[in-house]
Motif scaffolding. Structure first.
Motif, PDB file in Angstrom:
ATOM      1  N   ARG A 210       0.835  -1.199   0.000  1.00 13.95           N
ATOM      2  CA  ARG A 210       0.000   0.000   0.000  1.00 13.95           C
ATOM      3  C   ARG A 210       0.871   1.250   0.000  1.00 13.95           C
ATOM      4  O   ARG A 210       1.954   1.265   0.591  1.00 13.95           O
ATOM      5  N   ASP A 211       0.367   2.258  -0.662  1.00 16.93           N
ATOM      6  CA  ASP A 211       1.013   3.573  -0.680  1.00 16.93           C
ATOM      7  C   ASP A 211       0.070   4.538   0.029  1.00 16.93           C
ATOM      8  O   ASP A 211      -0.997   4.868  -0.487  1.00 16.93           O
ATOM      9  N   PHE A 212       0.461   5.003   1.224  1.00 18.31           N
ATOM     10  CA  PHE A 212      -0.381   5.933   1.963  1.00 18.31           C
ATOM     11  C   PHE A 212       0.028   7.385   1.753  1.00 18.31           C
ATOM     12  O   PHE A 212      -0.566   8.282   2.354  1.00 18.31           O
ATOM     13  N   VAL A 213       1.021   7.618   0.906  1.00 14.23           N
ATOM     14  CA  VAL A 213       1.348   8.981   0.488  1.00 14.23           C
ATOM     15  C   VAL A 213       0.428   9.383  -0.649  1.00 14.23           C
ATOM     16  O   VAL A 213      -0.155  10.464  -0.638  1.00 14.23           O
ATOM     17  N   ARG A 214       0.306   8.520  -1.645  1.00  9.48           N
ATOM     18  CA  ARG A 214      -0.632   8.710  -2.758  1.00  9.48           C
ATOM     19  C   ARG A 214      -1.615   7.559  -2.681  1.00  9.48           C
ATOM     20  O   ARG A 214      -1.358   6.481  -3.233  1.00  9.48           O
ATOM     21  N   THR A 215      -2.710   7.762  -2.002  1.00 14.08           N
ATOM     22  CA  THR A 215      -3.626   6.666  -1.696  1.00 14.08           C
ATOM     23  C   THR A 215      -4.294   6.086  -2.938  1.00 14.08           C
ATOM     24  O   THR A 215      -4.890   5.016  -2.864  1.00 14.08           O
ATOM     25  N   TRP A 216      -4.200   6.778  -4.053  1.00 10.72           N
ATOM     26  CA  TRP A 216      -4.770   6.276  -5.296  1.00 10.72           C
ATOM     27  C   TRP A 216      -3.768   5.403  -6.057  1.00 10.72           C
ATOM     28  O   TRP A 216      -4.121   4.761  -7.039  1.00 10.72           O
ATOM     29  N   ASN A 217      -2.533   5.378  -5.621  1.00 13.66           N
ATOM     30  CA  ASN A 217      -1.488   4.625  -6.307  1.00 13.66           C
ATOM     31  C   ASN A 217      -1.487   3.179  -5.830  1.00 13.66           C
ATOM     32  O   ASN A 217      -1.578   2.912  -4.631  1.00 13.66           O
ATOM     33  N   ASN A 218      -1.377   2.226  -6.744  1.00 14.57           N
ATOM     34  CA  ASN A 218      -1.447   0.817  -6.361  1.00 14.57           C
ATOM     35  C   ASN A 218      -0.144   0.062  -6.624  1.00 14.57           C
ATOM     36  O   ASN A 218      -0.142  -1.154  -6.770  1.00 14.57           O
ATOM     37  N   ASP A 219       0.961   0.793  -6.674  1.00 14.99           N
ATOM     38  CA  ASP A 219       2.250   0.165  -6.937  1.00 14.99           C
ATOM     39  C   ASP A 219       3.298   0.771  -6.016  1.00 14.99           C
ATOM     40  O   ASP A 219       3.550   1.976  -6.055  1.00 14.99           O
ATOM     41  N   VAL A 220       3.921  -0.047  -5.177  1.00 19.75           N
ATOM     42  CA  VAL A 220       4.948   0.454  -4.257  1.00 19.75           C
ATOM     43  C   VAL A 220       6.357   0.304  -4.823  1.00 19.75           C
ATOM     44  O   VAL A 220       7.330   0.727  -4.200  1.00 19.75           O
ATOM     45  N   PHE A 221       6.490  -0.277  -6.017  1.00 19.37           N
ATOM     46  CA  PHE A 221       7.816  -0.538  -6.570  1.00 19.37           C
ATOM     47  C   PHE A 221       8.311   0.662  -7.379  1.00 19.37           C
ATOM     48  O   PHE A 221       8.745   0.544  -8.536  1.00 19.37           O
ATOM     49  N   ILE A 222       8.249   1.823  -6.739  1.00 17.39           N
ATOM     50  CA  ILE A 222       8.588   3.086  -7.383  1.00 17.39           C
ATOM     51  C   ILE A 222       9.361   3.956  -6.397  1.00 17.39           C
ATOM     52  O   ILE A 222       9.575   3.590  -5.241  1.00 17.39           O
ATOM     53  N   ASP A 223       9.770   5.104  -6.877  1.00 18.09           N
ATOM     54  CA  ASP A 223      10.318   6.193  -6.067  1.00 18.09           C
ATOM     55  C   ASP A 223      11.704   5.915  -5.500  1.00 18.09           C
ATOM     56  O   ASP A 223      12.612   5.578  -6.234  1.00 18.09           O
ATOM     57  N   ASN A 224      11.825   5.983  -4.189  1.00 16.32           N
ATOM     58  CA  ASN A 224      13.127   6.079  -3.542  1.00 16.32           C
ATOM     59  C   ASN A 224      13.680   4.714  -3.170  1.00 16.32           C
ATOM     60  O   ASN A 224      13.026   3.926  -2.495  1.00 16.32           O
ATOM     61  N   GLN A 225      14.927   4.432  -3.578  1.00 20.73           N
ATOM     62  CA  GLN A 225      15.484   3.109  -3.375  1.00 20.73           C
ATOM     63  C   GLN A 225      15.882   2.821  -1.928  1.00 20.73           C
ATOM     64  O   GLN A 225      16.306   1.706  -1.612  1.00 20.73           O
ATOM     65  N   HIS A 226      15.720   3.778  -1.049  1.00 22.06           N
ATOM     66  CA  HIS A 226      16.003   3.537   0.359  1.00 22.06           C
ATOM     67  C   HIS A 226      15.238   2.315   0.861  1.00 22.06           C
ATOM     68  O   HIS A 226      15.782   1.473   1.590  1.00 22.06           O
ATOM     69  N   GLY A 227      13.970   2.193   0.470  1.00 17.01           N
ATOM     70  CA  GLY A 227      13.175   1.047   0.892  1.00 17.01           C
ATOM     71  C   GLY A 227      13.717  -0.261   0.337  1.00 17.01           C
ATOM     72  O   GLY A 227      13.691  -1.292   1.016  1.00 17.01           O
ATOM     73  N   THR A 228      14.203  -0.236  -0.898  1.00 17.37           N
ATOM     74  CA  THR A 228      14.810  -1.417  -1.500  1.00 17.37           C
ATOM     75  C   THR A 228      16.047  -1.833  -0.720  1.00 17.37           C
ATOM     76  O   THR A 228      16.247  -3.024  -0.429  1.00 17.37           O
ATOM     77  N   ASN A 229      16.892  -0.848  -0.382  1.00 16.59           N
ATOM     78  CA  ASN A 229      18.096  -1.137   0.398  1.00 16.59           C
ATOM     79  C   ASN A 229      17.745  -1.778   1.735  1.00 16.59           C
ATOM     80  O   ASN A 229      18.370  -2.761   2.161  1.00 16.59           O
TER      81      ASN A 229
END
Length: 551
Positions: A210-229
């Motif tokens: 879930r993306d609670f920054v953009r609640t209409w967005n249904n894909d978390v595999f975007i944006d900042n790679q900090h989460g990936t790390n």
């Protein structure tokens, strides 16, 4: 961690949107929670079976915090808002987009307790609809993390794993199987394509996103790679690159951090994310996030505010802990500020906040220090955060510094340990992790109880008969016929006690102080009638409960 953005400036398009859009984000708190559709007598109607199973393990009953926000209240505030982003049952609040006039009108409603500014500006969804089913937003360029560039590394991951006993944990056959871990961050780009994460999709180990920054967005595999790390330090499984501690766990991936700005709305996003993870039966939340200063200085926290009960995100972390969820949070990267440089929610009670050590075992210079605003020891534990091996969004091995990267290693250790000891409650898991740490007998505000170890936590310290007799954690006399009891508890000089009756009412809450950690605390019970009570004591993340009979 914390201000993951750490940007030199805002993204141009986002700044322009904020300038042109007069709408801001507000948290609207309600006074009550009237229900027409749900009842605590039928919790299966609003809690999943996994969430109920965790409560059963922990001996926790569903309560009013588990009930949703009143729909009739939402129906009345919605016309005064441009958008309703989401509701928070734990805060009994709604996050809305409106202007100052709308906020003032909401404040005047008789069922509204308060309205607080959560963030200035709002970047609306592409088609103007919050419930949009449009394609996911495209990824934005990654900003620098904590002013440190991710680097290539020739280091082996053997050191970071062996430091906390991950290698031994794997030899014992524990890799987090059956344990659900939620990772809260800014985005997870590259996870779908990096070979180190392929097993997560092959084995259907991602239970929710879930993306609670953009609640209409249904894909978390975007944006900042900090989460990936961060995710890689829990879930990666590719021997040639990185094998992390809990690669067989199930995962919930949640975006709560708004990269382009820093406002308190991110704290509400975190709480809403915790509610979502709870609903899926999460066992552990890893949060390499933290808050202290904001783009609006009026929102900034003081040291006194970091007292375990003031910050919105700290309240949310505390509730999660009370629901039996193990919250593992980085303590912060403000070590240069010195004493009490931690961030929220690392100040929360009943969680594990994590510092960083160097290869020498000494505290990293950037690792934030305790104590909390109310004098408790923080962090609780530490792991290697000085350039650990991790996976970048392009699938390449890299490294970076920060308590953001020591925290997930502890989360992975906890997942494997919980697989090994599924009968343990959350508090028992914490206790055994603390007992296994390198400076359990002499905790401090640099590394807390120190660096934990799987084998010691799993098997426990081997004590002689004499040592077992001397290791007394008890309330005495019990039963008690006078107005004073003695308590042998913990290793520090300061603890908090609560005396709770059978109806859940707190009859006594007091801070206890002593000069010698081997001496008992003395507690006065004057005014407390005869009966059975629950005694709850807390020292940092260490929480102990026992029954007391007063005659």
């Amino acid at each position: 961690m914390g201000k993951i953005k750490y940007l030199v400036g805002f993204f141009t398009f986002f700044s322009l949107a904020l300038t042109l859009n007069a709408q801001d984000r507000y948290a609207v708190y309600f006074k009550f929670k009237p229900q027409s559709a749900y009842s605590l007598s039928k919790p299966q109607e609003f809690l999943t079976s996994k969430a109920l199973a965790r409560r059963l393990r922990e001996g926790i009953q569903p309560d009013s915090l588990d009930l949703p926000v009143s729909s009739k209240y939402l129906e009345q505030v919605a016309p005064l808002a441009k958008y309703v982003l989401y509701t928070s049952k734990w805060m009994n609040a709604a996050l809305l987009v409106t202007d100052k006039v709308g906020a003032e009108k909401m404040s005047a409603l008789p069922f509204v307790a308060k309205v607080e500014l959560a963030a200035k500006g709002f970047l609306p969804p592409p088609n103007g609809r919050i419930d949009s089913e449009d394609k996911p937003l495209k990824s934005r360029k990654d900003p620098k993390l904590n002013t440190r560039e991710l680097g290539l590394t020739a280091n082996s991951y053997d050191f970071q794993n062996s430091l906390i006993g991950i290698d031994q944990m794997h030899k014992e056959g524990f890799t987090g199987d059956g344990v659900t871990v939620a990772v809260f961050d800014a985005g997870f780009p590259g996870v779908k394509t990096a070979s180190s994460f392929a097993h997560l999709f092959t084995n259907n180990q991602i239970l929710g996103q879930r993306d609670f920054v953009r609640t209409w967005n249904n894909d978390v595999f975007i944006d900042n790679q900090h989460g990936t790390n961060v995710l890689s330090l829990i879930a990666a499984n590719e021997p040639a690159k990185l094998v992390s501690g809990a690669y067989d766990s199930d995962f919930i991936l949640v975006i709560t951090e708004e990269v382009a700005t820093e406002y308190q709305v991110e704290e509400y996003n975190w709480v809403r994310g915790a509610e979502y993870a709870d609903s899926l039966g999460v066992d552990i939340i890893n949060s390499s996030l933290g808050y202290w200063d904001f783009d609006d200085p009026a929102m900034n926290y003081t040291i006194a505010d970091l007292d375990g009960k003031t910050a919105v995100i700290t309240k949310g972390a505390t509730i999660a802990a009370e629901k039996g969820i193990l919250v593992v949070n980085s303590v912060g990267n403000y070590g240069s500020r010195g004493t009490s440089s931690l961030v929220a929610p690392a100040d929360a009670k009943g969680i594990l906040s994590i510092g960083s050590v160097k290869t020498t075992g000494d505290v990293s210079g950037f690792s934030s220090r305790g104590p909390t605003g109310d004098g408790r020891i923080k962090p609780e534990l530490a792991a290697f955060g000085d350039s650990p091996v991790l996976i970048r969004s392009n699938g390449v091995v890299g490294s970076s510094n920060g308590t953001s990267f020591s925290a997930p290693q502890i989360a992975a250790l906890a997942a494997g340990l919980w697989e090994a000891r599924p009968e343990w409650t959350k508090d028992q898991l914490i206790l055994n992790l603390l007992r296994s740490a390198t400076q359990y007998d002499k905790p401090d505000n640099l590394l807390g109880y120190g660096v934990p170890n799987f084998m010691d936590a799993y098997y426990g310290e081997i004590l002689s008969v004499e040592e077992e007799e001397n290791q007394q954690w008890k309330v005495y006399p019990n039963p008690v016929e006078s107005d004073e009891i003695s308590i042998l508890y913990g290793t520090g000089l300061r603890s908090e006690i609560e005396v709770i009756d059978t109806n859940g009412r707190i009859l006594l809450r007091s801070e206890m102080v002593r000069t010698d950690p081997k001496s008992p605390y003395r507690v006065q019970l004057k005014g407390i009638n005869s009966g059975i009570y629950l005694i709850q004591l807390s020292e940092g993340a260490l929480i102990w409960k026992t029954k007391l009979l007063k005659r």
